[in-house]
Structures are given as structure tokens and as C-alpha cells.
Design a protein around this motif. Structure first.
Motif, mmCIF file in Angstrom:
data_model
loop_
_atom_site.group_PDB
_atom_site.id
_atom_site.type_symbol
_atom_site.label_atom_id
_atom_site.label_comp_id
_atom_site.label_asym_id
_atom_site.label_seq_id
_atom_site.Cartn_x
_atom_site.Cartn_y
_atom_site.Cartn_z
ATOM 1 N N THR A 3 0.851 -1.183 0.000
ATOM 2 C CA THR A 3 0.000 0.000 0.000
ATOM 3 C C THR A 3 0.884 1.229 0.000
ATOM 4 O OG1 THR A 3 -1.738 -1.132 1.235
ATOM 5 C CG2 THR A 3 -1.793 1.268 1.217
ATOM 6 N N LEU A 4 0.548 2.191 -0.841
ATOM 7 C CA LEU A 4 1.321 3.421 -0.958
ATOM 8 C C LEU A 4 0.463 4.596 -0.525
ATOM 9 C CD1 LEU A 4 2.866 2.773 -4.502
ATOM 10 C CD2 LEU A 4 3.877 2.273 -2.269
ATOM 11 N N VAL A 5 0.996 5.429 0.355
ATOM 12 C CA VAL A 5 0.274 6.601 0.844
ATOM 13 C C VAL A 5 1.128 7.835 0.594
ATOM 14 C CG1 VAL A 5 -0.777 7.734 2.823
ATOM 15 C CG2 VAL A 5 -0.910 5.236 2.593
ATOM 16 N N GLU A 6 0.582 8.755 -0.192
ATOM 17 C CA GLU A 6 1.301 9.971 -0.563
ATOM 18 C C GLU A 6 0.875 11.138 0.317
ATOM 19 O OE1 GLU A 6 0.565 8.640 -5.146
ATOM 20 O OE2 GLU A 6 -0.895 9.095 -3.573
ATOM 21 N N CYS A 22 6.043 9.472 0.024
ATOM 22 C CA CYS A 22 5.263 8.273 -0.275
ATOM 23 C C CYS A 22 5.761 7.167 0.641
ATOM 24 C CB CYS A 22 5.414 7.856 -1.733
ATOM 25 S SG CYS A 22 4.544 6.326 -2.144
ATOM 26 N N TYR A 94 1.561 10.789 -8.827
ATOM 27 C CA TYR A 94 1.227 9.475 -8.301
ATOM 28 C C TYR A 94 2.494 8.725 -7.905
ATOM 29 C CZ TYR A 94 -3.324 10.222 -10.525
ATOM 30 O OH TYR A 94 -4.542 10.728 -10.905
ATOM 31 N N CYS A 95 2.470 8.192 -6.699
ATOM 32 C CA CYS A 95 3.540 7.316 -6.268
ATOM 33 C C CYS A 95 3.300 5.934 -6.861
ATOM 34 C CB CYS A 95 3.569 7.250 -4.747
ATOM 35 S SG CYS A 95 4.865 6.193 -4.071
ATOM 36 N N GLY A 117 -0.300 4.791 -5.659
ATOM 37 C CA GLY A 117 -0.939 5.553 -4.613
ATOM 38 C C GLY A 117 -2.159 6.275 -5.156
#
Length: 126
Positions: A3-6, A22, A94-95, A117
Motif C-alpha cells: 500500500t502506498l500513501v502519498e 510516499c 502518483y507514487c 498511490g
């Protein structure tokens, strides 16, 4: 699964700076690729910068070279330092995470099954 969170997008005047972050969570292999793409309305998606986590190799697109820098910390967080921002840098950023950083023809080619992300907006005004 990854999971990627920016975070870190926003509005800035031309010539200003922003830093995007990220954070990757979940299972990740010992070495993998993370970085940033961007897409402006009506334009194609562009790979901006990438870095190999666990390897250190970096890629920066010619369009931002000398102004943007990518780095990461030991906690699988990737940073995009953006300096000297221009109007044309306005886009959704976007990551992305991929098994490896594939650079072909001077561009970052990302796999279809890469992780993404949610995106963060960067707006540069005059």
C-alpha cells in the motif's frame, strides 16, 4: 500486498519548492523500485523520478533534471524534492512501486501490475 500513501502536494508559486512523500506498507521484497509519475489534464502520464529501494540507483526525467531529486529513508518512504517549480509542473503526482526500475529509451517503463498511490495534486501558479 503493498500500500502506498502519498502526502505533501499543494499550491505554490513559480520558483517555489515542495516535497512529496510516499510511504510503502505491507510486504515488500528486499529490493524494489519506487518513484513518481505525473499526469496533467490532456497530457500523457510521465515518469518523473524513481529509486531502487535496497539498491540506491536513481532515475530523474530530463524534464525535471536539476530541479527535482528523489531519495528514500530506511522506513521505505520515498521523497521527491521539487525545487524551482514551473507552471508546467502542475499535475497530479502518483507514487508507484514496481519490482524493478526499468529505464528504456530514457524513460521509466512501469509494469502493468505495479502498485499505485491515490495521487496528490501539485499546482504551480504565476
Amino acid at each position: 500486498d503493498v500500500t502506498l500513501v502519498e502526502s505533501g502536494g499543494g499550491s505554490v508559486q513559480a520558483g517555489g519548492s515542495l516535497t512529496l512523500s510516499c510511504a510503502a506498507s505491507g510486504y515488500t521484497p528486499g529490493s524494489f523500485c519506487m518513484g513518481w509519475f505525473r499526469q496533467a489534464p490532456g497530457k500523457e502520464r510521465e515518469g518523473v523520478a524513481a529509486i531502487t529501494i535496497g539498491g540506491g540507483n536513481t532515475y530523474v526525467a530530463d524534464s525535471v533534471k536539476g530541479r527535482f531529486a528523489i531519495s528514500h529513508d530506511n522506513a521505505k518512504t520515498v521523497y521527491l524534492q521539487m525545487n524551482g517549480l514551473k507552471l508546467e509542473d502542475t499535475a497530479m503526482y502518483y507514487c508507484a512501486a514496481d519490482r524493478e526500475c526499468t529505464i528504456l529509451g530514457g524513460q521509466w517503463r512501469i509494469a502493468d501490475n505495479a502498485r499505485w498511490g491515490q495521487g496528490t495534486q501539485v499546482t504551480v501558479s504565476s
